[in-house]
Design an enzyme around this catalytic site. Structure first.
Site, short mmCIF file in Angstrom:
data_model
loop_
_atom_site.label_atom_id
_atom_site.label_comp_id
_atom_site.label_asym_id
_atom_site.label_seq_id
_atom_site.Cartn_x
_atom_site.Cartn_y
_atom_site.Cartn_z
N ASP A 14 -8.59 -5.95 3.91
CA ASP A 14 -7.41 -6.39 4.67
C ASP A 14 -7.54 -6.11 6.16
O ASP A 14 -6.62 -6.38 6.92
CB ASP A 14 -6.14 -5.76 4.09
CG ASP A 14 -6.17 -4.23 4.09
OD1 ASP A 14 -7.05 -3.64 4.76
OD2 ASP A 14 -5.30 -3.63 3.43
N ASP A 70 -10.02 0.00 -5.73
CA ASP A 70 -9.99 -1.28 -5.03
C ASP A 70 -11.16 -1.24 -4.05
O ASP A 70 -11.08 -0.58 -3.00
CB ASP A 70 -8.62 -1.37 -4.31
CG ASP A 70 -8.18 -2.79 -4.01
OD1 ASP A 70 -8.82 -3.74 -4.48
OD2 ASP A 70 -7.17 -2.93 -3.27
#
Ligand SMILES: *[C@@H]1O[C@H](CO)[C@@H](O)[C@H](O)[C@H]1NC(C)=O
Length: 239
Positions: free
Chosen positions: A42, A154
């Site tokens: 991100d 993640d």
């Protein structure tokens, strides 16, 4: 001639660093279990870049970078994902292949489910299961996330999807707010990695080469000592 010698020297150094043997030792009393993986990139300043999130308040947090992905910024710099400018994830916190069965990298993790900064900067051995069995990855916990379940890792993979934070990659690299590819999951082929800046392309390809395009493989995990290469790229050591 001089130029040629310099090139040979650089190639030799590269070769030596790739063939380095990593002796990774399990930590007595460390965490272990089975878990699930997902992927993300991100572009945001990771949670373990805040000193307040470290177990050892004298420890050094994970480095965060300016928009070039290289220049380390002050710890107090706000995340670009809140402000639309500020601190970003440093580009060298992407996966690195050592050989066909062994890789290094970084993860956002939660052991408890939800935001969990207790394990900031700890290292884990993730042994992939199923189609990727026999492959392992040593990762450092640099981040966490409110959307993570328990024992979820993640993996920070450029082009892996921006997830819930849409201001990071758009302000850093000018992507649409959904990032490269889908907001969740990111790009869908190795050739789409060419959409990323060159500094992030190798890490993007990791999913299609080392991980053989297997999406979100299950893992077993155990806490291990952090290899020095991981610590020198992130700036953070677990203590
Ligand atoms: C890959 O690297 C790991 C860690 O250094 C080493 O233990 C393993 O033997 C290597 N495997 C191959 C196939 O070279």
């Amino acid at each position: 001639m001089k130029v040629l010698l310099a090139v040979v020297a650089v190639l030799c150094t590269f070769e030596a660093s790739l063939s380095q043997d990593y002796h990774v030792t399990p930590l007595v009393g460390g965490v272990s279990g089975t878990g699930k993986t997902t992927r993300y990139w991100d572009c945001c300043k990771p949670s373990c870049s805040w000193k307040a999130n470290l177990k050892s308040k004298s420890g050094k947090p994970v480095e965060a970078c300016a928009a070039d992905g290289k220049t380390v910024v002050k710890e107090s710099t706000k995340s670009a994902c809140e402000e639309g400018a500020g601190a970003y994830m440093c580009s060298d916190q992407q996966p690195k292949v050592v050989n066909s069965t062994f890789a290094l990298g970084y993860v956002a993790a939660s052991f408890t489910g939800g935001i969990d900064v207790n394990m900031c900067c700890a290292c884990l051995r993730l042994k992939f299961q199923g189609d990727l069995s026999g492959k392992q990855m040593i990762v450092q916990v640099t981040n966490t996330g409110s959307d993570l379940g328990s024992n979820q890792f993640d993996i920070a993979i450029p082009g892996g999807g921006v997830g819930i934070f849409t201001k990071g990659c758009s302000s850093q690299w000018g992507t649409p707010s959904n990032g490269w590819g889908d907001q969740y999951g990111g790009v869908s082929s190795e050739s789409q990695c060419s959409q990323l800046p060159s500094s992030l392309r190798e890490g993007c390809k990791f999913r299609f080469t080392f991980m053989k395009s297997v999406s979100n493989p299950a893992v077993t995990f155990e806490q291990v000592s952090c290899p020095s290469e991981i610590v020198s790229a992130s700036g953070c050591n677990y203590s």
